[in-house]
Design a protein around this motif. Structure first.
Motif, PDB file in Angstrom:
ATOM      1  N   ILE A 183     -25.947  59.205  12.980  1.00 31.05           N
ATOM      2  CA  ILE A 183     -26.235  58.009  12.195  1.00 31.05           C
ATOM      3  C   ILE A 183     -25.970  58.330  10.726  1.00 31.05           C
ATOM      4  O   ILE A 183     -26.018  59.492  10.321  1.00 31.05           O
ATOM      5  N   GLU A 184     -25.673  57.292   9.958  1.00 31.39           N
ATOM      6  CA  GLU A 184     -25.614  57.440   8.503  1.00 31.39           C
ATOM      7  C   GLU A 184     -26.722  56.576   7.919  1.00 31.39           C
ATOM      8  O   GLU A 184     -26.850  55.408   8.264  1.00 31.39           O
ATOM      9  N   VAL A 185     -27.521  57.171   7.040  1.00 33.59           N
ATOM     10  CA  VAL A 185     -28.715  56.506   6.537  1.00 33.59           C
ATOM     11  C   VAL A 185     -28.484  55.973   5.131  1.00 33.59           C
ATOM     12  O   VAL A 185     -28.167  56.729   4.196  1.00 33.59           O
ATOM     13  N   PHE A 186     -28.648  54.655   4.995  1.00 31.27           N
ATOM     14  CA  PHE A 186     -28.663  53.979   3.705  1.00 31.27           C
ATOM     15  C   PHE A 186     -30.071  53.434   3.504  1.00 31.27           C
ATOM     16  O   PHE A 186     -30.852  53.352   4.449  1.00 31.27           O
ATOM     17  N   GLY A 187     -30.393  53.043   2.268  1.00 31.93           N
ATOM     18  CA  GLY A 187     -31.737  52.532   2.065  1.00 31.93           C
ATOM     19  C   GLY A 187     -31.901  51.686   0.832  1.00 31.93           C
ATOM     20  O   GLY A 187     -31.084  51.733  -0.096  1.00 31.93           O
ATOM     21  N   LEU A 188     -32.948  50.884   0.874  1.00 34.24           N
ATOM     22  CA  LEU A 188     -33.367  50.105  -0.291  1.00 34.24           C
ATOM     23  C   LEU A 188     -34.621  50.752  -0.853  1.00 34.24           C
ATOM     24  O   LEU A 188     -35.613  50.924  -0.139  1.00 34.24           O
ATOM     25  N   PRO A 189     -34.602  51.121  -2.131  1.00 32.35           N
ATOM     26  CA  PRO A 189     -35.742  51.838  -2.701  1.00 32.35           C
ATOM     27  C   PRO A 189     -36.907  50.916  -3.008  1.00 32.35           C
ATOM     28  O   PRO A 189     -36.772  49.689  -3.050  1.00 32.35           O
ATOM     29  N   GLU A 190     -38.054  51.548  -3.258  1.00 37.57           N
ATOM     30  CA  GLU A 190     -39.235  50.784  -3.662  1.00 37.57           C
ATOM     31  C   GLU A 190     -39.212  50.484  -5.154  1.00 37.57           C
ATOM     32  O   GLU A 190     -39.936  49.611  -5.625  1.00 37.57           O
ATOM     33  N   TYR A 191     -38.413  51.220  -5.905  1.00 35.76           N
ATOM     34  CA  TYR A 191     -38.285  50.961  -7.338  1.00 35.76           C
ATOM     35  C   TYR A 191     -36.890  51.357  -7.802  1.00 35.76           C
ATOM     36  O   TYR A 191     -36.218  52.166  -7.170  1.00 35.76           O
ATOM     37  N   LYS A 192     -36.450  50.731  -8.894  1.00 36.30           N
ATOM     38  CA  LYS A 192     -35.157  51.032  -9.494  1.00 36.30           C
ATOM     39  C   LYS A 192     -35.345  51.339 -10.967  1.00 36.30           C
ATOM     40  O   LYS A 192     -36.275  50.837 -11.598  1.00 36.30           O
ATOM     41  N   ASP A 193     -34.436  52.155 -11.515  1.00 33.51           N
ATOM     42  CA  ASP A 193     -34.426  52.384 -12.955  1.00 33.51           C
ATOM     43  C   ASP A 193     -32.992  52.623 -13.403  1.00 33.51           C
ATOM     44  O   ASP A 193     -32.054  52.504 -12.607  1.00 33.51           O
ATOM     45  N   ASP A 214     -36.110  60.832  -4.836  1.00 36.83           N
ATOM     46  CA  ASP A 214     -37.556  60.865  -4.617  1.00 36.83           C
ATOM     47  C   ASP A 214     -37.815  61.196  -3.145  1.00 36.83           C
ATOM     48  O   ASP A 214     -37.397  60.451  -2.247  1.00 36.83           O
ATOM     49  N   LEU A 215     -38.502  62.281  -2.878  1.00 35.17           N
ATOM     50  CA  LEU A 215     -38.743  62.707  -1.500  1.00 35.17           C
ATOM     51  C   LEU A 215     -39.646  61.755  -0.730  1.00 35.17           C
ATOM     52  O   LEU A 215     -39.744  61.838   0.500  1.00 35.17           O
ATOM     53  N   ASN A 216     -40.290  60.831  -1.436  1.00 39.36           N
ATOM     54  CA  ASN A 216     -41.126  59.830  -0.777  1.00 39.36           C
ATOM     55  C   ASN A 216     -40.442  58.473  -0.640  1.00 39.36           C
ATOM     56  O   ASN A 216     -41.067  57.510  -0.212  1.00 39.36           O
ATOM     57  N   VAL A 218     -35.471  56.435   2.430  1.00 40.78           N
ATOM     58  CA  VAL A 218     -34.394  57.214   3.047  1.00 40.78           C
ATOM     59  C   VAL A 218     -34.867  58.604   3.418  1.00 40.78           C
ATOM     60  O   VAL A 218     -34.667  59.081   4.547  1.00 40.78           O
ATOM     61  N   GLN A 219     -35.501  59.287   2.477  1.00 44.65           N
ATOM     62  CA  GLN A 219     -35.947  60.659   2.757  1.00 44.65           C
ATOM     63  C   GLN A 219     -37.049  60.686   3.822  1.00 44.65           C
ATOM     64  O   GLN A 219     -37.062  61.567   4.695  1.00 44.65           O
ATOM     65  N   ARG A 220     -37.955  59.720   3.774  1.00 46.45           N
ATOM     66  CA  ARG A 220     -39.003  59.676   4.798  1.00 46.45           C
ATOM     67  C   ARG A 220     -38.400  59.391   6.173  1.00 46.45           C
ATOM     68  O   ARG A 220     -38.826  59.959   7.181  1.00 46.45           O
ATOM     69  N   ALA A 221     -37.410  58.503   6.214  1.00 51.44           N
ATOM     70  CA  ALA A 221     -36.762  58.198   7.490  1.00 51.44           C
ATOM     71  C   ALA A 221     -36.033  59.415   8.044  1.00 51.44           C
ATOM     72  O   ALA A 221     -36.091  59.696   9.251  1.00 51.44           O
ATOM     73  N   MET A 222     -35.358  60.157   7.187  1.00 50.97           N
ATOM     74  CA  MET A 222     -34.655  61.351   7.647  1.00 50.97           C
ATOM     75  C   MET A 222     -35.620  62.350   8.272  1.00 50.97           C
ATOM     76  O   MET A 222     -35.350  62.909   9.350  1.00 50.97           O
ATOM     77  N   ALA A 263     -30.906  66.930   1.862  1.00 47.46           N
ATOM     78  CA  ALA A 263     -30.855  68.142   2.681  1.00 47.46           C
ATOM     79  C   ALA A 263     -32.263  68.643   2.991  1.00 47.46           C
ATOM     80  O   ALA A 263     -32.560  69.035   4.128  1.00 47.46           O
ATOM     81  N   LYS A 264     -33.149  68.612   2.019  1.00 47.58           N
ATOM     82  CA  LYS A 264     -34.546  69.006   2.244  1.00 47.58           C
ATOM     83  C   LYS A 264     -35.214  68.110   3.282  1.00 47.58           C
ATOM     84  O   LYS A 264     -36.122  68.542   3.997  1.00 47.58           O
ATOM     85  N   SER A 265     -34.764  66.871   3.352  1.00 53.62           N
ATOM     86  CA  SER A 265     -35.383  65.890   4.247  1.00 53.62           C
ATOM     87  C   SER A 265     -34.795  65.909   5.657  1.00 53.62           C
ATOM     88  O   SER A 265     -35.285  65.181   6.527  1.00 53.62           O
ATOM     89  N   GLY A 266     -33.756  66.698   5.868  1.00 52.92           N
ATOM     90  CA  GLY A 266     -33.224  66.837   7.215  1.00 52.92           C
ATOM     91  C   GLY A 266     -31.785  66.406   7.411  1.00 52.92           C
ATOM     92  O   GLY A 266     -31.287  66.448   8.541  1.00 52.92           O
ATOM     93  N   ALA A 267     -31.095  65.996   6.366  1.00 55.31           N
ATOM     94  CA  ALA A 267     -29.694  65.603   6.513  1.00 55.31           C
ATOM     95  C   ALA A 267     -28.849  66.803   6.920  1.00 55.31           C
ATOM     96  O   ALA A 267     -28.972  67.893   6.356  1.00 55.31           O
ATOM     97  N   ASP A 268     -27.997  66.589   7.920  1.00 57.72           N
ATOM     98  CA  ASP A 268     -27.081  67.633   8.367  1.00 57.72           C
ATOM     99  C   ASP A 268     -25.774  67.590   7.601  1.00 57.72           C
ATOM    100  O   ASP A 268     -25.086  68.597   7.460  1.00 57.72           O
ATOM    101  N   ILE A 269     -25.424  66.390   7.148  1.00 64.32           N
ATOM    102  CA  ILE A 269     -24.176  66.161   6.427  1.00 64.32           C
ATOM    103  C   ILE A 269     -24.484  65.280   5.223  1.00 64.32           C
ATOM    104  O   ILE A 269     -25.229  64.304   5.339  1.00 64.32           O
ATOM    105  N   ILE A 270     -23.910  65.633   4.091  1.00 65.88           N
ATOM    106  CA  ILE A 270     -24.044  64.841   2.869  1.00 65.88           C
ATOM    107  C   ILE A 270     -22.733  64.100   2.645  1.00 65.88           C
ATOM    108  O   ILE A 270     -21.654  64.687   2.698  1.00 65.88           O
ATOM    109  N   ALA A 271     -22.831  62.780   2.389  1.00 64.76           N
ATOM    110  CA  ALA A 271     -21.625  61.969   2.249  1.00 64.76           C
ATOM    111  C   ALA A 271     -21.606  61.258   0.897  1.00 64.76           C
ATOM    112  O   ALA A 271     -22.125  60.149   0.756  1.00 64.76           O
TER     113      ALA A 271
END
Length: 326
Positions: free
Chosen positions: A76-86, A94-96, A99-103, A155-163
């Motif tokens: 799978i390839e994981v995309f996400g909508l964040p809880e905040y933007k800047d 953000d490890l929380n 996307v990172q929590r899902a991974m 990678a810390k969250s479990g991704a095997d491949i970075i795209a």
């Protein structure tokens, strides 16, 4: 020469004969399924411009990952909508963040499923561009430092491949160095090497809330008119250490896929993008086409052009269709 000495139809006389001489085939193992993760619990909301594709909370992302794995789809390839933007897209590392929590949750629930992490900043920034701004321009080198943070966090969250999909110059070398220094030498890089400034991305920008707030992305994504430039991008990414090469979009750029395939011996991926998917879905819903036949023919054309890997929103349907045929 007698006419009956040359009859290609002899090799088309039955399904068994056609199977024997078939030059290319489509397998469930060729597929990658993209998912969109959002905050919250028990969220499964269909994306209007992408029928049968959903915004998923982490718990439902895990359920989808299990379904994908059970169907035999390897990644799978994981995309996400964040809880905040800047302005700099800091939620992207953000490890929380969703996307990172899902991974982490998916890797724990389905450890054998390959997780690909999309590395870009567009959906995380208030301005919607793929990097840090200097005025109204994306600052290439400043952005590289931010992308490195995203890659390491995934990678810390479990991704095997970075795209990386940002199209900044020099990003592959910077991400490779950052991953290695953080102890992730075995995390591979699937580079969006040849990513065109395409009109086919519209539904994705709706799904990821990533449309730019001003201007466009022609200053960093490629001009659709160019193919020699694509080969330059290919050479650079190979030299910087990309493990996989991607061409995006797929259908209108199969000539580019063939050029890439003829030049390299590394895996070649294509992204069957949102606009390509949405057009097929719309035509099928109106009864104008045979959806299954069109999808399988389209994906087979990508294999025929030289793709090893196909990222597609059709993946779950295709896996079911292929299973029925077998």
């Amino acid at each position: 020469m007698k006419l009956n000495t040359l009859r290609p139809r002899r090799l088309r006389q039955s399904s068994a004969i056609r199977d024997m001489v078939r030059e290319n085939s489509l397998s469930v193992k060729d597929l990658v399924y993209p998912i969109f993760v959002v905050a919250g619990e028990n969220v499964k909301e269909e994306i209007p411009s992408l029928p049968n594709v959903y915004h998923l909370s982490v718990d439902n992302a895990v359920k989808t990952a299990k379904e994908v794995y059970e169907l035999g789809i390897p990644a799978i390839e994981v995309f996400g909508l964040p809880e905040y933007k800047d302005e700099i897209g800091s939620s992207a590392w953000d490890l929380n963040s969703p996307v990172q929590r899902a991974m982490r949750a998916i890797k724990e629930a389905v450890p054998q499923l390959v997780i690909i992490g999309d590395v870009c900043l567009c959906q995380y920034t208030t301005h919607g561009h793929c990097g840090q701004l200097c005025g109204h321009e994306v600052d290439n080198d400043a952005t590289l430092k931010l992308l490195a943070k995203v890659a390491v966090s995934q990678a810390k969250s479990g991704a095997d491949i970075i795209a990386p999909s940002d199209m900044m110059d020099g990003r592959i070398a910077v991400l490779r160095e950052a991953l290695d220094e953080a102890g992730f030498q075995n995390v591979a890089i699937m580079s969006y090497t040849i990513k065109y400034a395409s009109g086919y991305y519209g539904p994705f920008r709706d799904a990821a809330d990533s449309a730019p707030q001003f201007g466009d992305r022609r200053g960093y994504q490629m001009d659709p008119a160019n193919s020699r430039e694509a080969m330059k991008e290919l050479e650079l990414d190979l030299a910087e250490g990309a493990d996989y090469i991607m061409v995006k979009p797929a259908l209108c750029y199969l000539d580019i896929v063939r050029q890439v395939r003829d030049r390299i011996n590394r895996p070649v991926a294509v992204y069957n993008v949102s606009g390509e998917y949405a057009m097929v879905k719309a035509a099928a819903q109106n009864g104008w086409i045979d959806e299954k036949r069109i999808v399988l023919e389209s994906l087979l054309s990508m294999k025929r052009a030289g793709a090893d890997i196909i990222i597609t929103y059709h993946a779950i349907d295709v896996a079911k269709w292929l299973k029925e045929e077998n």
